[in-house]
Design a protein around this motif. Structure first.
Motif, PDB file in Angstrom:
ATOM      1  N   GLY A  52     -18.654 -19.141  88.847  1.00  0.00           N
ATOM      2  CA  GLY A  52     -17.566 -18.524  88.098  1.00  0.00           C
ATOM      3  C   GLY A  52     -17.384 -17.057  88.448  1.00  0.00           C
ATOM      4  N   LEU A  53     -18.493 -16.344  88.639  1.00  0.00           N
ATOM      5  CA  LEU A  53     -18.418 -14.921  89.006  1.00  0.00           C
ATOM      6  C   LEU A  53     -17.835 -14.747  90.410  1.00  0.00           C
ATOM      7  CD1 LEU A  53     -21.789 -13.582  87.526  1.00  0.00           C
ATOM      8  CD2 LEU A  53     -19.479 -13.048  86.738  1.00  0.00           C
ATOM      9  N   PHE A  54     -18.147 -15.673  91.312  1.00  0.00           N
ATOM     10  CA  PHE A  54     -17.523 -15.626  92.645  1.00  0.00           C
ATOM     11  C   PHE A  54     -16.009 -15.833  92.532  1.00  0.00           C
ATOM     12  CE2 PHE A  54     -21.777 -16.597  94.590  1.00  0.00           C
ATOM     13  CZ  PHE A  54     -21.800 -15.511  95.462  1.00  0.00           C
ATOM     14  N   PHE A  55     -15.607 -16.771  91.664  1.00  0.00           N
ATOM     15  CA  PHE A  55     -14.181 -16.991  91.441  1.00  0.00           C
ATOM     16  C   PHE A  55     -13.526 -15.717  90.894  1.00  0.00           C
ATOM     17  CE2 PHE A  55     -14.250 -21.916  90.726  1.00  0.00           C
ATOM     18  CZ  PHE A  55     -14.716 -22.073  92.028  1.00  0.00           C
ATOM     19  N   ILE A  56     -14.195 -15.084  89.944  1.00  0.00           N
ATOM     20  CA  ILE A  56     -13.658 -13.858  89.332  1.00  0.00           C
ATOM     21  C   ILE A  56     -13.547 -12.751  90.378  1.00  0.00           C
ATOM     22  CG2 ILE A  56     -14.218 -11.980  87.712  1.00  0.00           C
ATOM     23  CD1 ILE A  56     -15.501 -14.260  85.957  1.00  0.00           C
ATOM     24  N   GLU A  57     -14.558 -12.636  91.221  1.00  0.00           N
ATOM     25  CA  GLU A  57     -14.509 -11.625  92.296  1.00  0.00           C
ATOM     26  C   GLU A  57     -13.301 -11.847  93.188  1.00  0.00           C
ATOM     27  OE1 GLU A  57     -14.778 -10.403  96.356  1.00  0.00           O
ATOM     28  OE2 GLU A  57     -15.238 -12.472  95.737  1.00  0.00           O
ATOM     29  N   HIS A  58     -12.992 -13.114  93.457  1.00  0.00           N
ATOM     30  CA  HIS A  58     -11.818 -13.435  94.271  1.00  0.00           C
ATOM     31  C   HIS A  58     -10.530 -13.000  93.577  1.00  0.00           C
ATOM     32  CE1 HIS A  58      -9.036 -15.689  96.808  1.00  0.00           C
ATOM     33  NE2 HIS A  58      -8.532 -16.223  95.708  1.00  0.00           N
ATOM     34  N   PHE A  59     -10.403 -13.306  92.293  1.00  0.00           N
ATOM     35  CA  PHE A  59      -9.198 -12.925  91.557  1.00  0.00           C
ATOM     36  C   PHE A  59      -9.041 -11.403  91.482  1.00  0.00           C
ATOM     37  CE2 PHE A  59      -9.557 -17.255  89.518  1.00  0.00           C
ATOM     38  CZ  PHE A  59      -8.351 -17.727  90.013  1.00  0.00           C
ATOM     39  N   VAL A  60     -10.147 -10.695  91.305  1.00  0.00           N
ATOM     40  CA  VAL A  60     -10.095  -9.222  91.272  1.00  0.00           C
ATOM     41  C   VAL A  60      -9.609  -8.678  92.610  1.00  0.00           C
ATOM     42  CG1 VAL A  60     -11.500  -7.118  91.127  1.00  0.00           C
ATOM     43  CG2 VAL A  60     -11.842  -8.953  89.478  1.00  0.00           C
ATOM     44  N   THR A  61     -10.143  -9.244  93.713  1.00  0.00           N
ATOM     45  CA  THR A  61      -9.750  -8.782  95.049  1.00  0.00           C
ATOM     46  C   THR A  61      -8.287  -9.111  95.341  1.00  0.00           C
ATOM     47  OG1 THR A  61     -12.024  -9.266  95.737  1.00  0.00           O
ATOM     48  CG2 THR A  61     -10.465  -8.708  97.465  1.00  0.00           C
ATOM     49  N   ILE A  62      -7.834 -10.292  94.912  1.00  0.00           N
ATOM     50  CA  ILE A  62      -6.423 -10.660  95.061  1.00  0.00           C
ATOM     51  C   ILE A  62      -5.545  -9.658  94.318  1.00  0.00           C
ATOM     52  CG2 ILE A  62      -4.700 -12.288  94.178  1.00  0.00           C
ATOM     53  CD1 ILE A  62      -5.584 -13.466  96.580  1.00  0.00           C
ATOM     54  N   ALA A  63      -5.930  -9.334  93.086  1.00  0.00           N
ATOM     55  CA  ALA A  63      -5.152  -8.383  92.285  1.00  0.00           C
ATOM     56  C   ALA A  63      -5.071  -7.033  92.990  1.00  0.00           C
ATOM     57  CB  ALA A  63      -5.775  -8.225  90.897  1.00  0.00           C
ATOM     58  N   ALA A  64      -6.189  -6.572  93.530  1.00  0.00           N
ATOM     59  CA  ALA A  64      -6.218  -5.286  94.235  1.00  0.00           C
ATOM     60  C   ALA A  64      -5.357  -5.335  95.497  1.00  0.00           C
ATOM     61  CB  ALA A  64      -7.663  -4.921  94.588  1.00  0.00           C
ATOM     62  N   PHE A  65      -5.446  -6.446  96.238  1.00  0.00           N
ATOM     63  CA  PHE A  65      -4.668  -6.598  97.464  1.00  0.00           C
ATOM     64  C   PHE A  65      -3.166  -6.583  97.166  1.00  0.00           C
ATOM     65  CE2 PHE A  65      -2.493  -9.644 100.320  1.00  0.00           C
ATOM     66  CZ  PHE A  65      -2.617  -8.952 101.514  1.00  0.00           C
ATOM     67  N   GLU A  66      -2.766  -7.327  96.145  1.00  0.00           N
ATOM     68  CA  GLU A  66      -1.337  -7.419  95.821  1.00  0.00           C
ATOM     69  C   GLU A  66      -0.782  -6.080  95.344  1.00  0.00           C
ATOM     70  OE1 GLU A  66       0.484  -9.852  96.637  1.00  0.00           O
ATOM     71  OE2 GLU A  66      -1.078 -11.313  97.090  1.00  0.00           O
ATOM     72  N   VAL A  67      -1.545  -5.365  94.539  1.00  0.00           N
ATOM     73  CA  VAL A  67      -1.043  -4.080  94.043  1.00  0.00           C
ATOM     74  C   VAL A  67      -0.991  -3.059  95.184  1.00  0.00           C
ATOM     75  CG1 VAL A  67      -3.201  -2.943  93.276  1.00  0.00           C
ATOM     76  CG2 VAL A  67      -1.078  -2.611  91.976  1.00  0.00           C
ATOM     77  N   ARG A  68      -1.897  -3.183  96.158  1.00  0.00           N
ATOM     78  CA  ARG A  68      -1.858  -2.269  97.311  1.00  0.00           C
ATOM     79  C   ARG A  68      -0.672  -2.598  98.220  1.00  0.00           C
ATOM     80  NH1 ARG A  68      -5.169   1.200 100.422  1.00  0.00           N
ATOM     81  NH2 ARG A  68      -3.767   1.954 102.088  1.00  0.00           N
ATOM     82  N   ILE A  69      -0.409  -3.903  98.453  1.00  0.00           N
ATOM     83  CA  ILE A  69       0.760  -4.300  99.238  1.00  0.00           C
ATOM     84  C   ILE A  69       2.038  -3.823  98.554  1.00  0.00           C
ATOM     85  CG2 ILE A  69       2.189  -6.301  99.870  1.00  0.00           C
ATOM     86  CD1 ILE A  69       0.106  -5.990 101.882  1.00  0.00           C
TER      87      ILE A  69
END
Length: 365
Positions: free
Chosen positions: A89-106
């Protein structure tokens, strides 16, 4: 327990799924896919990528349907034990956090390049993060209703501005079909599959559905709609700009819209319209990822989600600001895609098998 006001209809679930899937890929996929394939046959790669992602989404959905009303962060421990379930679950959460960061940077890169050239990235990112926080603080129900408003506007404006480039379209730019064989298509499939990665949204979305038995329909319809968007984009962008032209551009879809104008209308140039709606789509993916991460943390650590949202804000900001250039941002996107392929394309298969075996044993006993 899921609050009654957070329960969503099947249509709303499809809208959330599509909103999560269609983000930066529309702006950059023609270039990344053509770079991988080297031929105009990437439209076939889009079809293959969609089929692969559909299979992953169905597996993830079937897994979640075994535990109605629960997200993976709640039922993961029932499959592989409390500690391993929490770790996955924590790996899944890490993925969602990174996706959020990537999208806001794009989002910040696009706004900075096309709209607010002198505005520092950190100011755009912080503004978007706080707006995102405001949109998710009341839960999935309000988020789904927001996307229900944005989605039809996106379809209308996108189809209008892309189809208006038909005057630049040359069918010869898409020929010959399979001129260099099947291998370039398979290479291009890697890029298209990474853009389609969306099965992960089913680890929590099914729990909010009023009719979770419609989960497979949500996946199939969601990926089909996203595939039609990607297919239209790739065909028109390559048809108008050619393979060589696409690889020379950072944002080929926007460059296509900028390459024509229609006199006599209220708007003569249409890239601003496309930018507005696609910034909303980037914002949608960011918001869903942000919400999923905060929801996962709150359920794993059995705490309220609001403090988790506040705690994630600086984390998302630091990750978003880490890449030093646009190329590094795209490299981060590739890494996210590869990790997602493992986490949500491979990991759910043994989890589903273990779940089915456990349930059979429970029924047998």
């Amino acid at each position: 327990m899921i609050r009654s006001e957070d329960k969503i209809t099947t249509f709303q679930a499809i809208v959330v799924f599509v909103s999560y899937t269609m983000a930066a890929g529309i702006l950059s996929l023609p270039r990344t896919a053509v770079e991988e394939a080297g031929t105009p046959d990437v439209w076939i790669s889009v079809l293959l990528g969609g089929l692969i992602t559909t299979a992953a989404g169905v597996i993830m959905t079937k897994l979640s349907q075994d535990y109605p009303g629960q997200t993976f962060f709640q039922y993961g421990g029932d499959i592989v034990g409390k500690w391993l379930g929490a770790l996955i679950g924590l790996f899944f959460i890490e993925h969602f956090v990174t996706i959020a960061a990537f999208e806001v940077r794009i989002m910040a890169e696009v706004i900075n390049f096309f709209l607010l050239e002198e505005t520092p990235l950190w100011a755009i990112i912080m503004t978007m993060m706080w707006v995102g926080f405001y949109s998710i603080k009341d839960g999935m129900g309000s988020l789904a209703r927001l996307f229900e408003i944005i989605f039809p506007i996106t379809i209308i404006i996108f189809l209008t501005v892309v189809l208006m480039s038909f005057g630049l379209f040359e069918l010869d730019n898409l020929r010959p079909v399979l001129g260099k064989g099947v291998m370039p298509v398979l290479k291009g499939t890697k890029a298209t599959t990474l853009s389609f990665i969306s099965a992960e949204v089913m680890v929590f979305l099914l729990a909010f559905m009023k009719k979770p038995e419609k989960g497979v329909k949500v996946v199939v319809m969601g990926i089909t709609i996203a595939m039609l968007f990607y297919l239209t984009t790739i065909v028109f962008v390559i048809g108008a700009l050619s393979v060589d032209g696409v690889t020379a551009m950072t944002w080929p879809t926007l460059d296509l819209i900028r390459s024509y104008e229609v006199s006599g209308l209220i708007f003569e140039r249409f890239e601003s319209l496309l930018l507005v709606i696609w910034i909303m789509q980037l914002f949608a993916t960011f918001s869903i990822s942000f919400y999923a991460a905060s929801l996962g943390l709150s359920q794993i650590f059995k705490n309220k989600s609001r403090p988790m949202m506040y705690g994630l804000l600086p984390v998302i900001y630091l990750i978003a600001m880490t890449p030093k250039s646009v190329n590094e941002v795209f490299s981060l996107g590739d890494i996210i895609g590869y990790i997602a392929a493992v986490l949500f394309g491979i990991v759910p298969i043994p989890l589903l098998l273990i779940s089915k075996i456990r349930k059979k044993k429970a029924l047998g006993s």
